[in-house]
Design an enzyme around this catalytic site. Structure first.
Site, PDB file in Angstrom:
ATOM      1  N   GLU A 182       0.819  -1.218   0.000  1.00 11.28           N
ATOM      2  CA  GLU A 182       0.000   0.000   0.000  1.00 11.28           C
ATOM      3  C   GLU A 182       0.851   1.265   0.000  1.00 11.28           C
ATOM      4  O   GLU A 182       0.515   2.241  -0.659  1.00 11.28           O
ATOM      5  CB  GLU A 182      -0.910  -0.004   1.230  1.00 11.28           C
ATOM      6  N   ASP A 183       1.982   1.260   0.729  1.00  8.05           N
ATOM      7  CA  ASP A 183       2.728   2.504   0.962  1.00  8.05           C
ATOM      8  C   ASP A 183       4.059   2.607   0.231  1.00  8.05           C
ATOM      9  O   ASP A 183       4.737   3.628   0.346  1.00  8.05           O
ATOM     10  CB  ASP A 183       2.985   2.670   2.468  1.00  8.05           C
TER      11      ASP A 183
END
Length: 784
Positions: free
Chosen positions: A118-119
């Site tokens: 996600e990051d």
């Protein structure tokens, strides 16, 4: 002047000492909630993780965990948390929490990697290539859960998000265990978030994640999540409770030590090998009992408990006999969760006794294996097999724990209505603590929510038994089918092939979510055609009563919007839901009308509005006009450079003439006017700030027009306070449209009021008069 300056020096010193003691108590509790030491160095944290894993891991090969740490550390190298720490500290802390639960190395690797997809630039495919499909599946599941937003006001979105969560759990239960560890560490560091975010996360935790942890038997996780949530949701009650408990902490500790020593001597004399120690009850549990049972702290029996852990079930009952010989049991306060385990497989003997000085206390008796399951829940079954058979690790005995999850998945298939799904889910989570245990004629134990009747029992056996039920016997006697069941009742259901099926009245008496779901399912399936016809009639009749033509509203695009809003797959299902009462015809009609009116307005898009504003501003700059053209709108508002755009006032901050204001371009609804100090405007993301536009009050606005405004008044409560407040409003001929009053335990009254005024000058004069009322501490205007 500070109130403490009015005190004499002795009282002031006493107050200062009490304040310091309270701060010390709070600091001690905050420290106890954080079960893990703060580390400034990621390398030290990693060493702690390795030590934790080696305590229970049978293999010395921790290469997967080390590789996961290196990959995650490199992926997050330039990222910081809101606390200013390197981001890698968060995944490491999640990994340590999972290691404390003694999970397998795949789970710990996934915990270290849970934010990389996600990051960072890493993809799910790269994770699978480096660590295998098993780790990639867990990471992907946690990533999707991280993207879900929780909103108690948006039922449809919330329901859809929870459906996705349970589907991810069904693929691999370790997904939710990593997510719970992630949430726990985020709650431990919640002090770095904005206040509104703290409240949102705490509410989501206590509504969803804490009950799931309890359902899976993860008591260690559940208790800490509860206490941390209470700290942010009810800070005043939390710190007051901390202070009260710590006032007599030394006395309680001495009492528990005395009981433990007495019990140890007697248990050893009886030849029973056991571990014996005292345990304090966690804060949220105490708070909940005080609120639900309207008790003071002194009336709570089990503020502390003595726990006896033995080798065998036989020893449990032998130890119970010894204890009941030593102390007098409190009638009705003995629970045998060994013979009748809780739904999450918790087992233990609980007995409340009267101590030597008349103080009641609780003793819990269990085996070491029961203790492990009580603390670690489903995580207790994730054993490493590689040391013995070389096979991959996996769950061995979690089948019964997952029955609840399977039931949730069954509801997902049966319930197309998101609101009904949310209602059943929250009901099931909330009823979890209160159970009644009854027997079938064959001696099988059925666990039902407290207050359940024979109908609940019938549906717990099978949906066909419930649907054909015509009567029941309890303990051999014929009883009405709505008869409430009690612990130990033996229940026999009488069925008939000639039964016409359940009655709608049954929904008013059943308590179990399972029964409600299966009764509703019967009505949906058995009478779907009738429900569709009835729904169509109700919708047509409602449209006619509102002067609408139904054919104008039933366009494919409008129907699609309604189906999406309420989570249905086809229009017949919407009509059937209206027919059987699951959906109100007014709700559907309002959505259809909203779609039609939006279609007719053909309003300008946001970009058109902004382009128009920019073009007008440029043309006037070129023409050398000093005062840019303004357009006057309803409510005495002028918006610079914009033509033919609807203007409306925001409800969050309720601007009135005299306030500094700003316009915000909304999607398809023109411009909304806010105060410049509105919380929503102040916290607007940078990407949204391009949609702000200048606005001001027109000098020639209608002086007689009034505007809604909200204030909060704080006061020391007294008799006649509301009379004095009402008098000021009556003298000024101001009508109060809404009022909410609440009083704290310390006697502080908080009064929320909404009324109409014509300007900020009128509001300023009013608040000054309110401040002069005796006992009024402050008056604030709500900022959004």
């Amino acid at each position: 002047m500070d109130n403490t300056q009015k005190l004499n020096p002795i009282d002031r010193e006493k107050l200062r000492r009490e304040d310091e003691k309270l701060k010390k108590d709070v600091a001690e509790v905050d420290a106890s909630l954080k079960t893990m030491e703060d580390f400034s160095s990621p390398e030290k944290l990693y060493e702690e993780l390795v030590r934790s894993v080696k305590k229970y891991h049978p293999s010395t090969d921790l290469s997967m965990i080390e590789k996961a740490y290196r990959v995650a550390s490199d992926a997050h190298k330039d990222q910081k948390r809101k606390s200013g720490e390197p981001y890698i500290i968060h995944p490491l802390c999640v990994g340590i929490i999972l290691a404390d639960l003694e999970l397998d190395k795949e789970s710990i690797a996934a915990g270290l990697l849970h934010d990389v997809v996600e990051d960072t630039v890493l993809t799910k495919e790269q994770v699978a290539e480096l660590f295998g499909d098993e780790v990639a599946l867990i990471v992907d599941g946690v990533t999707k859960l991280g993207q879900l937003s929780y909103s108690a006001d948006k039922v449809e979105e919330q329901a859809e998000n929870l459906r996705k969560m349970f589907l991810a759990m069904a693929k691999d239960i370790r997904v939710i265990m990593v997510k719970l560890a992630d949430r726990l560490h985020n709650m431990r560091t919640l002090q770095y978030m904005r206040p509104e975010k703290q409240l949102e996360k705490a509410r989501e935790t206590i509504d969803i994640y804490s009950p799931i942890a309890q359902r899976l038997g993860l008591a260690k996780i559940k208790n800490e999540l509860d206490d941390l949530s209470l700290k942010y949701l009810e800070p005043e009650a939390y710190y007051d409770l901390v202070h009260q408990i710590n006032q007599k902490k030394s006395e309680r500790e001495a009492f528990v030590e005395e009981i433990v020593e007495e019990v140890r001597v007697q248990i050893e004399d009886a030849g029973i090998e056991a571990q014996i120690y005292g345990r304090a009850k966690h804060f949220f549990s105490i708070y909940k009992k005080m609120v639900n049972q309207h008790k003071t702290l002194d009336q709570i029996y089990d503020l502390f408990a003595v726990r006896i852990i033995v080798e065998t079930v036989k020893d449990c009952y032998a130890a119970l006999g010894v204890i009941h010989e030593m102390y007098t049991p409190v009638p009705g306060r003995f629970k045998d969760y060994i013979a009748m385990p809780k739904p999450n497989m918790y087992q233990s003997l609980h007995t409340t006794l009267i101590g030597p000085n008349g103080t009641p206390f609780e003793i819990q008796i269990r085996t070491f294996e029961m203790h492990r399951v009580a603390e670690y829940g489903i995580a207790a079954h994730w054993k490493y097999k590689e040391a013995s058979d070389g096979k991959t690790p996996g769950p061995e005995q979690e089948e019964e724990k997952l029955n609840w999850l399977r039931q949730i998945l069954e509801w997902q298939q049966d319930l197309s209505d998101n609101r009904e799904f949310m209602s059943l889910l929250k009901s099931d989570l909330n009823l979890f603590n209160e159970n009644v245990y009854v027997f079938s004629p064959a001696g099988d134990v059925k666990t039902l929510p407290a207050g359940s009747c024979t109908i609940d029992f019938a549906y717990s056996v099978h949906s066909a038994v419930g649907n054909r039920m015509v009567g029941a016997r309890v303990n051999g006697k014929l009883v009405p089918i709505e008869t409430e069941l009690h612990n130990g009742d033996r229940v026999e259901i009488i069925t008939s092939q000639n039964s016409k099926g359940p009655s709608r009245d049954w929904l008013k008496v059943v308590k179990s979510t399972q029964a409600k779901n299966r009764i509703n399912k019967w009505f949906r399936e058995e009478k779907k055609e009738d429900n569709i016809l009835r729904g169509k009639e109700l919708l047509t009749s409602y449209a006619h009563s509102k002067g609408r033509t139904i054919s104008d509203l039933l366009k494919p695009a409008y129907i699609e919007k309604v189906m999406h809003k309420y989570g249905f797959q086809d229009w017949d299902s919407v009509l059937a839901a209206i027919g059987h009462g699951g959906l109100k015809e007014g709700q559907v009609m309002n959505k259809l009308v909203e779609c039609m009116e939006r279609d007719r307005k053909m309003q300008m898009t946001d970009q058109d509005v902004l382009d128009s504003a920019a073009a007008n501003a440029q043309s006037q700059d070129k023409a050398g006009v000093n005062d840019p053209e303004v357009l006057k709108h309803k409510g005495g508002i002028t918006v610079r450079g914009i033509h033919d755009v609807a203007v409306r006032f925001s409800k969050c901050c309720s601007p009135i003439p005299g306030d500094e204001i700003v316009g915000f371009v909304t999607r398809g609804r023109g411009i909304t006017i806010h105060r410049t100090d509105c919380i929503n405007i102040m916290n607007l993301p940078e990407a949204e700030r391009s949609r702000l536009i200048e606005a001001e009050w027109a000098p020639e606005q209608d002086k007689g027009e009034s505007y809604s405004v909200s204030i909060v008044l704080y006061a020391n409560n007294r008799t006649g306070l509301l009379v004095d407040i009402s008098k000021i409003f009556t003298e000024r001929d101001i009508d109060v449209s809404a009022m909410n009053v609440r009083t704290s335990k310390q006697g502080t009254a908080t009064i929320d009021m909404t009324f109409h005024v014509r300007s900020t000058n009128e509001l300023r004069d009013l608040t000054e008069k309110l401040r002069q009322i005796p006992n009024v501490l402050d008056v604030e205007r709500q900022k959004g």
